[in-house]
Write a protein that holds these residues in place. Structure first.
Motif, PDB file in Angstrom:
ATOM      1  N   ARG A 122       0.851  -1.189   0.000  1.00 17.91           N
ATOM      2  CA  ARG A 122       0.000   0.000   0.000  1.00 17.91           C
ATOM      3  C   ARG A 122       0.883   1.233   0.000  1.00 17.91           C
ATOM      4  O   ARG A 122       2.047   1.196   0.394  1.00 17.91           O
ATOM      5  N   HIS A 123       0.303   2.343  -0.449  1.00 14.11           N
ATOM      6  CA  HIS A 123       1.044   3.598  -0.517  1.00 14.11           C
ATOM      7  C   HIS A 123       0.236   4.732   0.086  1.00 14.11           C
ATOM      8  O   HIS A 123      -0.988   4.630   0.221  1.00 14.11           O
TER       9      HIS A 123
ATOM     10  N   THR B  23      -1.850   7.973   0.424  1.00 12.55           N
ATOM     11  CA  THR B  23      -2.834   8.606  -0.449  1.00 12.55           C
ATOM     12  C   THR B  23      -3.290   9.921   0.164  1.00 12.55           C
ATOM     13  O   THR B  23      -3.689   9.961   1.327  1.00 12.55           O
TER      14      THR B  23
ATOM     15  N   ASP C 237      -4.237   3.094   4.474  1.00  8.52           N
ATOM     16  CA  ASP C 237      -4.912   1.844   4.126  1.00  8.52           C
ATOM     17  C   ASP C 237      -4.297   0.648   4.844  1.00  8.52           C
ATOM     18  O   ASP C 237      -4.167  -0.437   4.277  1.00  8.52           O
TER      19      ASP C 237
END
Length: 374
Positions: free
Chosen positions: A89-90, A92, A106
Protein backbone atom coordinates in the motif's frame (compact mmCIF):
# COMPACT_ATOMS: atom_id res chain seq x y z
CA UNK A 1 -11.99 -4.38 21.67
CA UNK A 2 -11.64 -7.28 19.24
CA UNK A 3 -10.21 -10.41 20.86
CA UNK A 4 -10.00 -12.72 17.86
CA UNK A 5 -6.38 -12.09 16.90
CA UNK A 6 -3.16 -12.97 18.65
CA UNK A 7 -1.75 -10.21 20.83
CA UNK A 8 1.13 -8.61 18.84
CA UNK A 9 3.26 -8.00 21.92
CA UNK A 10 2.87 -11.60 23.05
CA UNK A 11 3.68 -12.82 19.53
CA UNK A 12 6.91 -10.84 19.53
CA UNK A 13 7.93 -12.15 22.94
CA UNK A 14 6.98 -15.80 22.43
CA UNK A 15 10.30 -16.95 20.98
CA UNK A 16 13.04 -18.51 23.07
CA UNK A 17 16.75 -18.58 22.28
CA UNK A 18 16.90 -22.33 21.59
CA UNK A 19 20.10 -23.37 19.85
CA UNK A 20 21.25 -19.76 19.64
CA UNK A 21 21.80 -19.54 23.39
CA UNK A 22 21.40 -16.60 25.73
CA UNK A 23 24.45 -14.57 24.69
CA UNK A 24 24.67 -11.82 22.08
CA UNK A 25 25.89 -12.52 18.57
CA UNK A 26 27.01 -9.78 16.17
CA UNK A 27 25.41 -9.81 12.71
CA UNK A 28 26.59 -7.56 9.90
CA UNK A 29 24.03 -4.91 8.98
CA UNK A 30 23.93 -5.86 5.31
CA UNK A 31 23.31 -9.53 6.14
CA UNK A 32 20.54 -8.68 8.58
CA UNK A 33 18.90 -6.40 6.02
CA UNK A 34 19.05 -9.13 3.39
CA UNK A 35 17.42 -11.63 5.79
CA UNK A 36 14.66 -9.13 6.55
CA UNK A 37 14.11 -8.39 2.85
CA UNK A 38 13.73 -12.09 2.06
CA UNK A 39 11.21 -12.52 4.88
CA UNK A 40 9.17 -9.51 3.80
CA UNK A 41 9.07 -10.60 0.18
CA UNK A 42 8.06 -14.11 1.20
CA UNK A 43 5.21 -12.52 3.17
CA UNK A 44 3.93 -10.70 0.09
CA UNK A 45 5.87 -7.44 -0.22
CA UNK A 46 7.18 -6.26 -3.55
CA UNK A 47 10.95 -5.89 -3.69
CA UNK A 48 10.86 -2.09 -3.32
CA UNK A 49 8.64 -2.24 -0.24
CA UNK A 50 10.70 -5.01 1.32
CA UNK A 51 13.82 -2.89 0.89
CA UNK A 52 12.28 0.19 2.54
CA UNK A 53 10.90 -1.74 5.53
CA UNK A 54 14.01 -3.88 6.00
CA UNK A 55 16.36 -0.90 5.81
CA UNK A 56 14.22 1.02 8.32
CA UNK A 57 14.24 -1.87 10.80
CA UNK A 58 17.97 -2.47 10.51
CA UNK A 59 18.65 1.25 10.81
CA UNK A 60 16.80 1.18 14.15
CA UNK A 61 19.10 -1.64 15.26
CA UNK A 62 22.15 0.28 14.06
CA UNK A 63 21.15 3.30 16.10
CA UNK A 64 20.70 1.24 19.24
CA UNK A 65 16.89 1.14 19.22
CA UNK A 66 16.59 -2.65 19.09
CA UNK A 67 13.01 -2.34 20.36
CA UNK A 68 12.09 -1.01 16.89
CA UNK A 69 14.47 -3.19 14.88
CA UNK A 70 14.10 -6.54 13.14
CA UNK A 71 12.38 -8.00 16.20
CA UNK A 72 9.24 -6.20 15.01
CA UNK A 73 8.89 -8.82 12.25
CA UNK A 74 7.46 -11.18 14.86
CA UNK A 75 4.55 -8.73 15.19
CA UNK A 76 4.20 -7.98 11.49
CA UNK A 77 3.98 -11.53 10.13
CA UNK A 78 0.88 -12.60 12.15
CA UNK A 79 -0.77 -9.26 11.36
CA UNK A 80 -0.35 -9.94 7.62
CA UNK A 81 -1.82 -13.41 7.98
CA UNK A 82 -4.81 -11.95 9.84
CA UNK A 83 -5.39 -9.26 7.20
CA UNK A 84 -4.58 -6.46 9.64
CA UNK A 85 -1.39 -5.36 7.86
CA UNK A 86 -1.70 -4.97 4.10
CA UNK A 87 1.49 -5.16 2.02
CA UNK A 88 2.12 -2.98 -1.02
CA UNK A 89 0.00 0.00 0.00
CA UNK A 90 1.04 3.60 -0.52
CA UNK A 91 0.26 6.96 1.02
CA UNK A 92 -2.83 8.61 -0.45
CA UNK A 93 -3.71 12.28 -0.13
CA UNK A 94 -7.27 12.38 1.20
CA UNK A 95 -7.54 16.11 1.85
CA UNK A 96 -5.83 19.49 1.47
CA UNK A 97 -6.86 22.85 2.91
CA UNK A 98 -4.37 25.69 3.09
CA UNK A 99 -1.34 24.34 4.98
CA UNK A 100 -3.24 21.22 6.12
CA UNK A 101 -2.45 17.92 4.44
CA UNK A 102 -4.32 14.71 5.30
CA UNK A 103 -2.83 11.38 4.20
CA UNK A 104 -4.23 7.86 4.54
CA UNK A 105 -2.31 4.60 4.67
CA UNK A 106 -4.91 1.84 4.13
CA UNK A 107 -3.31 -0.22 6.92
CA UNK A 108 -0.09 -0.56 4.94
CA UNK A 109 3.45 -0.85 6.25
CA UNK A 110 3.99 2.30 8.28
CA UNK A 111 7.64 2.53 7.26
CA UNK A 112 6.48 3.06 3.67
CA UNK A 113 3.36 5.12 4.36
CA UNK A 114 4.99 7.53 6.84
CA UNK A 115 8.04 7.97 4.63
CA UNK A 116 5.88 8.88 1.64
CA UNK A 117 3.61 11.13 3.73
CA UNK A 118 6.65 12.94 5.15
CA UNK A 119 8.00 13.50 1.65
CA UNK A 120 4.65 15.03 0.65
CA UNK A 121 4.86 17.35 3.66
CA UNK A 122 8.43 18.33 2.78
CA UNK A 123 7.39 19.16 -0.79
CA UNK A 124 4.56 21.36 0.49
CA UNK A 125 6.84 23.07 3.01
CA UNK A 126 9.36 23.80 0.25
CA UNK A 127 6.61 25.51 -1.73
CA UNK A 128 4.61 27.22 1.00
CA UNK A 129 6.99 27.25 3.95
CA UNK A 130 4.67 25.12 6.11
CA UNK A 131 2.81 21.82 6.09
CA UNK A 132 0.53 20.52 8.83
CA UNK A 133 0.35 16.78 8.27
CA UNK A 134 -2.32 14.40 9.52
CA UNK A 135 -1.32 10.79 8.85
CA UNK A 136 -3.99 8.22 9.59
CA UNK A 137 -4.75 4.53 9.16
CA UNK A 138 -1.15 3.36 9.02
CA UNK A 139 0.25 0.21 10.55
CA UNK A 140 3.22 0.59 12.92
CA UNK A 141 5.52 3.32 11.54
CA UNK A 142 8.61 2.20 13.47
CA UNK A 143 11.30 4.60 14.70
CA UNK A 144 9.76 8.06 14.44
CA UNK A 145 13.20 9.67 14.44
CA UNK A 146 13.63 8.31 10.93
CA UNK A 147 11.06 10.83 9.65
CA UNK A 148 12.69 13.58 11.67
CA UNK A 149 15.96 12.74 9.94
CA UNK A 150 14.14 12.78 6.62
CA UNK A 151 12.95 16.33 7.32
CA UNK A 152 16.21 17.64 8.76
CA UNK A 153 18.07 16.20 5.77
CA UNK A 154 15.78 18.27 3.55
CA UNK A 155 16.49 21.41 5.58
CA UNK A 156 13.15 21.32 7.40
CA UNK A 157 12.10 21.42 11.03
CA UNK A 158 9.65 18.73 12.16
CA UNK A 159 7.48 18.42 15.25
CA UNK A 160 5.67 15.07 15.30
CA UNK A 161 3.17 13.57 17.74
CA UNK A 162 2.19 9.91 17.32
CA UNK A 163 -0.44 7.78 19.00
CA UNK A 164 -0.21 3.99 19.29
CA UNK A 165 -3.51 2.19 18.84
CA UNK A 166 -3.39 -1.40 20.03
CA UNK A 167 -4.01 -2.89 23.44
CA UNK A 168 -3.03 -0.17 25.95
CA UNK A 169 0.36 -0.43 27.61
CA UNK A 170 0.86 2.69 29.75
CA UNK A 171 -0.88 3.57 33.02
CA UNK A 172 -1.93 7.19 33.57
CA UNK A 173 -0.15 9.02 36.35
CA UNK A 174 -1.55 7.73 39.66
CA UNK A 175 -3.27 4.86 37.80
CA UNK A 176 -2.66 1.13 38.13
CA UNK A 177 -4.02 -0.21 34.81
CA UNK A 178 -2.89 0.58 31.24
CA UNK A 179 -4.97 3.06 29.25
CA UNK A 180 -2.56 4.75 26.81
CA UNK A 181 0.01 3.80 24.18
CA UNK A 182 3.71 4.58 24.36
CA UNK A 183 2.87 7.58 22.11
CA UNK A 184 6.22 8.97 20.85
CA UNK A 185 7.21 12.57 20.14
CA UNK A 186 9.91 13.69 17.70
CA UNK A 187 11.40 17.14 17.17
CA UNK A 188 14.02 17.51 14.46
CA UNK A 189 16.10 20.54 13.45
CA UNK A 190 18.40 20.60 10.40
CA UNK A 191 22.16 20.78 10.67
CA UNK A 192 24.12 24.00 10.38
CA UNK A 193 27.77 24.41 9.40
CA UNK A 194 28.79 24.01 13.05
CA UNK A 195 26.04 21.86 14.57
CA UNK A 196 24.84 18.40 13.45
CA UNK A 197 21.12 17.89 13.05
CA UNK A 198 19.26 17.72 16.36
CA UNK A 199 16.92 14.71 16.50
CA UNK A 200 14.88 14.36 19.67
CA UNK A 201 12.85 11.13 19.56
CA UNK A 202 11.35 9.54 22.66
CA UNK A 203 8.41 7.53 23.90
CA UNK A 204 6.23 9.22 26.49
CA UNK A 205 6.34 6.03 28.55
CA UNK A 206 9.24 5.43 30.93
CA UNK A 207 10.36 2.63 28.59
CA UNK A 208 9.14 1.10 25.32
CA UNK A 209 7.30 -2.23 25.23
CA UNK A 210 9.92 -3.43 22.77
CA UNK A 211 12.66 -2.83 25.32
CA UNK A 212 10.81 -5.19 27.66
CA UNK A 213 10.84 -7.76 24.86
CA UNK A 214 14.58 -7.25 24.36
CA UNK A 215 15.18 -7.61 28.11
CA UNK A 216 13.20 -10.86 28.13
CA UNK A 217 15.29 -12.17 25.25
CA UNK A 218 18.45 -11.41 27.22
CA UNK A 219 17.07 -12.86 30.45
CA UNK A 220 17.38 -9.50 32.18
CA UNK A 221 15.26 -7.58 34.67
CA UNK A 222 14.13 -4.01 34.02
CA UNK A 223 15.40 -1.08 36.06
CA UNK A 224 13.25 -0.09 39.04
CA UNK A 225 10.47 2.44 38.55
CA UNK A 226 9.41 1.42 35.03
CA UNK A 227 6.73 -1.27 35.40
CA UNK A 228 3.63 -2.26 37.34
CA UNK A 229 2.38 -5.83 37.59
CA UNK A 230 -1.22 -6.93 37.05
CA UNK A 231 -2.13 -5.86 40.58
CA UNK A 232 -0.65 -2.39 40.11
CA UNK A 233 2.42 -3.08 42.22
CA UNK A 234 5.97 -2.12 41.14
CA UNK A 235 7.90 -4.92 39.43
CA UNK A 236 11.14 -5.44 37.50
CA UNK A 237 9.85 -8.46 35.55
CA UNK A 238 9.50 -7.54 31.83
CA UNK A 239 7.30 -10.61 31.33
CA UNK A 240 4.29 -8.86 32.86
CA UNK A 241 3.86 -6.92 29.63
CA UNK A 242 3.27 -10.12 27.65
CA UNK A 243 0.67 -11.78 29.88
CA UNK A 244 -3.12 -11.64 29.86
CA UNK A 245 -4.05 -9.45 31.61
CA UNK A 246 -0.86 -7.49 31.19
CA UNK A 247 1.02 -5.25 33.54
CA UNK A 248 1.60 -1.60 32.71
CA UNK A 249 4.42 0.73 31.83
CA UNK A 250 4.71 3.91 33.85
CA UNK A 251 4.65 7.29 32.08
CA UNK A 252 7.91 9.15 31.60
CA UNK A 253 8.45 11.67 34.38
CA UNK A 254 5.17 11.02 36.16
CA UNK A 255 2.44 13.54 35.44
CA UNK A 256 4.53 15.29 32.78
CA UNK A 257 4.94 12.20 30.61
CA UNK A 258 1.29 11.31 31.17
CA UNK A 259 0.27 14.76 29.91
CA UNK A 260 2.46 14.41 26.82
CA UNK A 261 1.11 10.92 26.09
CA UNK A 262 -2.46 12.14 26.42
CA UNK A 263 -1.82 15.08 24.09
CA UNK A 264 -0.30 12.74 21.50
CA UNK A 265 -3.57 10.84 21.50
CA UNK A 266 -5.55 14.09 21.40
CA UNK A 267 -3.56 15.52 18.46
CA UNK A 268 -2.80 12.40 16.42
CA UNK A 269 -5.88 10.39 17.39
CA UNK A 270 -8.88 12.50 18.30
CA UNK A 271 -8.11 15.59 16.16
CA UNK A 272 -6.10 14.29 13.19
CA UNK A 273 -7.29 10.78 12.45
CA UNK A 274 -10.58 9.96 14.21
CA UNK A 275 -8.71 7.01 15.76
CA UNK A 276 -7.91 7.73 19.41
CA UNK A 277 -6.64 4.83 21.47
CA UNK A 278 -10.03 3.90 22.88
CA UNK A 279 -11.55 0.38 23.05
CA UNK A 280 -13.63 0.85 19.90
CA UNK A 281 -10.42 1.30 17.88
CA UNK A 282 -8.21 -1.24 19.62
CA UNK A 283 -7.63 -4.64 18.08
CA UNK A 284 -5.60 -7.23 19.91
CA UNK A 285 -3.72 -8.27 16.77
CA UNK A 286 -2.55 -5.03 15.21
CA UNK A 287 -0.51 -1.93 16.01
CA UNK A 288 -1.80 1.19 14.28
CA UNK A 289 -0.11 4.59 14.31
CA UNK A 290 -1.48 8.01 13.51
CA UNK A 291 0.72 11.09 13.35
CA UNK A 292 0.15 14.81 13.63
CA UNK A 293 3.20 16.69 12.38
CA UNK A 294 4.20 20.26 11.65
CA UNK A 295 6.92 20.59 9.00
CA UNK A 296 8.31 24.02 8.19
CA UNK A 297 11.20 25.82 6.54
CA UNK A 298 13.24 27.55 9.28
CA UNK A 299 14.45 30.13 6.77
CA UNK A 300 10.88 31.45 6.65
CA UNK A 301 10.44 31.50 10.41
CA UNK A 302 11.19 35.19 10.80
CA UNK A 303 14.82 34.89 11.94
CA UNK A 304 17.26 34.96 9.05
CA UNK A 305 20.18 34.17 11.37
CA UNK A 306 18.53 31.18 13.06
CA UNK A 307 21.50 28.94 12.27
CA UNK A 308 23.99 31.27 13.94
CA UNK A 309 21.75 31.58 16.99
CA UNK A 310 21.37 27.80 17.16
CA UNK A 311 25.13 27.36 16.99
CA UNK A 312 25.60 29.86 19.81
CA UNK A 313 23.04 28.10 21.98
CA UNK A 314 24.49 24.63 21.41
CA UNK A 315 28.05 25.85 22.03
CA UNK A 316 26.94 27.47 25.29
CA UNK A 317 25.19 24.29 26.47
CA UNK A 318 28.15 22.10 25.49
CA UNK A 319 30.44 24.32 27.51
CA UNK A 320 29.08 22.91 30.77
CA UNK A 321 31.21 21.21 33.43
CA UNK A 322 30.40 17.50 33.21
CA UNK A 323 29.26 15.23 36.00
CA UNK A 324 31.65 12.52 37.29
CA UNK A 325 31.96 9.75 34.72
CA UNK A 326 30.60 11.82 31.84
CA UNK A 327 32.91 12.74 28.98
CA UNK A 328 30.87 15.48 27.33
CA UNK A 329 27.42 17.03 27.02
CA UNK A 330 25.63 15.16 24.26
CA UNK A 331 23.05 16.72 21.98
CA UNK A 332 19.87 14.86 20.91
CA UNK A 333 20.75 12.32 18.24
CA UNK A 334 24.46 12.07 19.05
CA UNK A 335 24.28 8.80 21.06
CA UNK A 336 22.49 7.16 18.13
CA UNK A 337 25.10 8.42 15.67
CA UNK A 338 27.90 7.02 17.81
CA UNK A 339 26.15 3.66 18.22
CA UNK A 340 25.53 3.46 14.49
CA UNK A 341 29.20 3.98 13.73
CA UNK A 342 30.19 1.29 16.22
CA UNK A 343 27.63 -1.26 15.03
CA UNK A 344 28.52 -0.76 11.39
CA UNK A 345 32.08 -1.66 12.31
CA UNK A 346 31.45 -4.45 14.82
CA UNK A 347 28.07 -5.85 13.78
CA UNK A 348 24.62 -5.57 15.37
CA UNK A 349 24.44 -7.58 18.61
CA UNK A 350 21.32 -9.78 18.58
CA UNK A 351 20.09 -11.94 21.42
CA UNK A 352 19.33 -15.61 20.89
CA UNK A 353 15.56 -15.14 21.01
CA UNK A 354 15.66 -12.63 18.15
CA UNK A 355 17.90 -14.87 16.06
CA UNK A 356 15.63 -17.84 16.75
CA UNK A 357 12.61 -15.76 15.77
CA UNK A 358 14.12 -14.77 12.41
CA UNK A 359 15.17 -18.37 11.75
CA UNK A 360 11.70 -19.68 12.65
CA UNK A 361 9.85 -17.11 10.53
CA UNK A 362 12.12 -17.96 7.63
CA UNK A 363 11.55 -21.71 7.93
CA UNK A 364 7.78 -21.16 8.01
CA UNK A 365 8.13 -19.48 4.62
CA UNK A 366 10.61 -21.93 3.10
CA UNK A 367 13.65 -19.74 3.67
CA UNK A 368 16.98 -20.83 5.07
CA UNK A 369 18.40 -17.75 6.79
CA UNK A 370 21.01 -19.46 8.94
CA UNK A 371 23.96 -18.47 6.75
CA UNK A 372 22.94 -14.83 6.77
CA UNK A 373 22.51 -14.81 10.53
CA UNK A 374 25.71 -16.71 11.33
Amino acid sequence: MTETHKDPFAAAASFTAGVYGTGLRPVRAERLAEAARRLLQAAGSEASEAAVVADHLVEANLRGHDSHGVGMLAMYMPAIAAGLLRPNRHATVIGRSGPFLAVGGDSGYGQVIAREATELAIEQARQDGLAVLSLRDSHHIGRVGSYGEQCSGAGMVMLAFVNVVTRPAVAPHDGTRPRLGTNPICIAVPATQATPALILDFATSAVAVGKCRVAMGKGQEMAPGLLLDQQGDPTRDPGVMFQDPSGALLPLGGHKGFGLALMCDVLAGALASAMPGTPSHQDSGRVMNNMFAIVFDPARGGNAQWAADLDELVAYVRDTPTAPGAEAIQMPGEPETRTRRQRLADGIPLDGATLAMLDSLGRERGLALGDLLA
